[in-house]
Design a protein around this motif. Sequence first.
Motif, PDB file in Angstrom:
ATOM      1  N   VAL A 419       2.155  -2.524  -5.207  1.00 33.16           N
ATOM      2  CA  VAL A 419       1.908  -1.792  -3.959  1.00 33.16           C
ATOM      3  C   VAL A 419       3.146  -0.973  -3.640  1.00 33.16           C
ATOM      4  O   VAL A 419       4.248  -1.523  -3.497  1.00 33.16           O
ATOM      5  CB  VAL A 419       1.588  -2.749  -2.793  1.00 33.16           C
ATOM      6  N   LEU A 420       2.992   0.342  -3.562  1.00 31.46           N
ATOM      7  CA  LEU A 420       4.054   1.236  -3.110  1.00 31.46           C
ATOM      8  C   LEU A 420       3.786   1.580  -1.651  1.00 31.46           C
ATOM      9  O   LEU A 420       2.659   1.968  -1.306  1.00 31.46           O
ATOM     10  CB  LEU A 420       4.082   2.509  -3.953  1.00 31.46           C
ATOM     11  N   ARG A 421       4.802   1.429  -0.820  1.00 31.34           N
ATOM     12  CA  ARG A 421       4.616   1.696   0.606  1.00 31.34           C
ATOM     13  C   ARG A 421       5.586   2.774   1.050  1.00 31.34           C
ATOM     14  O   ARG A 421       6.799   2.663   0.827  1.00 31.34           O
ATOM     15  CB  ARG A 421       4.829   0.424   1.415  1.00 31.34           C
ATOM     16  N   VAL A 422       5.043   3.809   1.679  1.00 32.36           N
ATOM     17  CA  VAL A 422       5.859   4.902   2.199  1.00 32.36           C
ATOM     18  C   VAL A 422       6.119   4.634   3.679  1.00 32.36           C
ATOM     19  O   VAL A 422       5.188   4.695   4.492  1.00 32.36           O
ATOM     20  CB  VAL A 422       5.138   6.252   2.024  1.00 32.36           C
ATOM     21  N   PRO A 423       7.369   4.316   4.071  1.00 31.51           N
ATOM     22  CA  PRO A 423       7.637   4.012   5.488  1.00 31.51           C
ATOM     23  C   PRO A 423       7.496   5.269   6.359  1.00 31.51           C
ATOM     24  O   PRO A 423       7.587   6.401   5.883  1.00 31.51           O
ATOM     25  CB  PRO A 423       9.088   3.509   5.478  1.00 31.51           C
ATOM     26  N   VAL A 424       7.283   5.037   7.636  1.00 28.90           N
ATOM     27  CA  VAL A 424       7.199   6.118   8.605  1.00 28.90           C
ATOM     28  C   VAL A 424       8.524   6.221   9.346  1.00 28.90           C
ATOM     29  O   VAL A 424       9.215   5.220   9.561  1.00 28.90           O
ATOM     30  CB  VAL A 424       6.034   5.875   9.600  1.00 28.90           C
TER      31      VAL A 424
END
Length: 526
Positions: A419-424
């Motif tokens: 899982v790759l997560r792009v932070p806000v």
Amino acid sequence: MLPDAPAPMVPARVDGRLPDNAPQNADYAANMASDAFGAQLFSGAFSRDSASVFNPSHVISVGDKIQLRMWNGYALDTVLTVDAGGNIVLPEVGPFRVQGTTNEQLQAAVAGVLRRVFAGRVAIYASLLAAQPVRVYVTGAVRRPGLYNGTSGDSVLRYLDQAGGIDPERGSFLDVAIKRGNQQLAVINLYDFLLKGELATRQLNNGDVILVHPRKKNTLVSGLAENARRFEFPGEQATLADIARLAKPMPQATHVRVTRNSGTLRNVEYFPIGMGSQIAIFGGDEIEFTADKRPGTITVRVEGEHAGPQEFVLPYGSRIQDVLSQVQYTPQSDPASIQLFRVSVKERQKILLGTALRSLEASVLTVRSGTPEEAQMRREEAGLVLQWIERAKKIEPTGQTMIAKSATRGQLLLENGDVLRVPVKDGLVVVNGEVLFPNAVAFEPDLDASDYIQQAGGYSQNADASRIVIAHRDGSFSDGNSNGTVRAGDEILVLPKVDVKTRQFAKDVFQILYQLAISAKVVLGL
């Protein structure tokens, strides 16, 4: 020593369910949690209602109640009980034997004999109102042996369910006997019911016995199987093919790992599934179905602040750059802090945490004391530490891997389930752990860790002000005292004091506290 007396029966409610305080409810919960195949049968569902009156195959016997209705020239509405001779007394006819007649045949039999007396215009209707109430003994390897109420047409499952079900640690699901006096009427294999829907029916009499024999040899199945449970088998051994028919391996399973029950040594053997008929399985062996082949594709999810697809199916051997090149960032995205969560890393973190907790547990249980007073103090302290260990065992690591600052992150191989997560860019700092008011605080570039802690109400009474961890969004960590620089999106974790008298305990607990903070971002007070 005399065996424990069975718990008193708790009457069911009007809807057929047991009250919340019924002792069987604990048995049902334990059955649902058991790894034994078949234990989940007994959760209270069979004991709620009886449908024997609607069974067309039910054989009329002594004590059954039959409703007889007649109209159109002769009015009658009565309930007749089958007497000790197997008869009911019909109007203008007298005794008529119905014992041995099935429920399906009852209407034709009664109407046929009454037609000899009454004209054809008189309507006749006979039906089974209630089967004979009986009391049946349930004994052997069940949770609550005793004498249970039901009807002669109720199934064995209903009586077993009332007794809390078969004890999966002692009882056999393959060998449930129905006895009448010294005669064995039937032997029921519940695997036939579970796998094929076949259940031998036997009409029960008052005083019949349902006996659950001891558990047979068994093996534990895990891995890629639809029924990953513990299975019994008759005799001293079975074949892998026999167990596979019960466990139902998944289509992707290609091989099987067999761990032999050989005492203190664990011998592991590895076979293709196709050799199942040639592989002997013995009691206590463990079987794991595996997929021993390279996957053609992997699945990777991309979560967080982006505008592209959420899931990517890629060829085996793909790298992070193959996914990142397709991610569509938004103005609110923070690609510099992109996060990777990996199942294999989570499993390793869990293993490391478990190893540390087992080491601490062993230290607590083996500590020595010089005086009775010291022994009492150690005992109380050990109790608190052991409770804390049990809570820590339930913590699940996140599996996060630090990749944001790596110059070669694009070349990192992807694994299935990554899982790759792009932070806000949210502009917040989360303050957690031993502070008075854990909260999210607006980011201010001039503030350090201590400033944010003060905005969260300051340290709690149990805080260790010298142990502060700053968890950055990119997966890295820093010490809040030696390097109190805080960035937007960070999480500040204030660890608790460790109030134990034994120095080695304190050292081990400190290590685990840091491990929990880094692997799971959890602050667990002692």
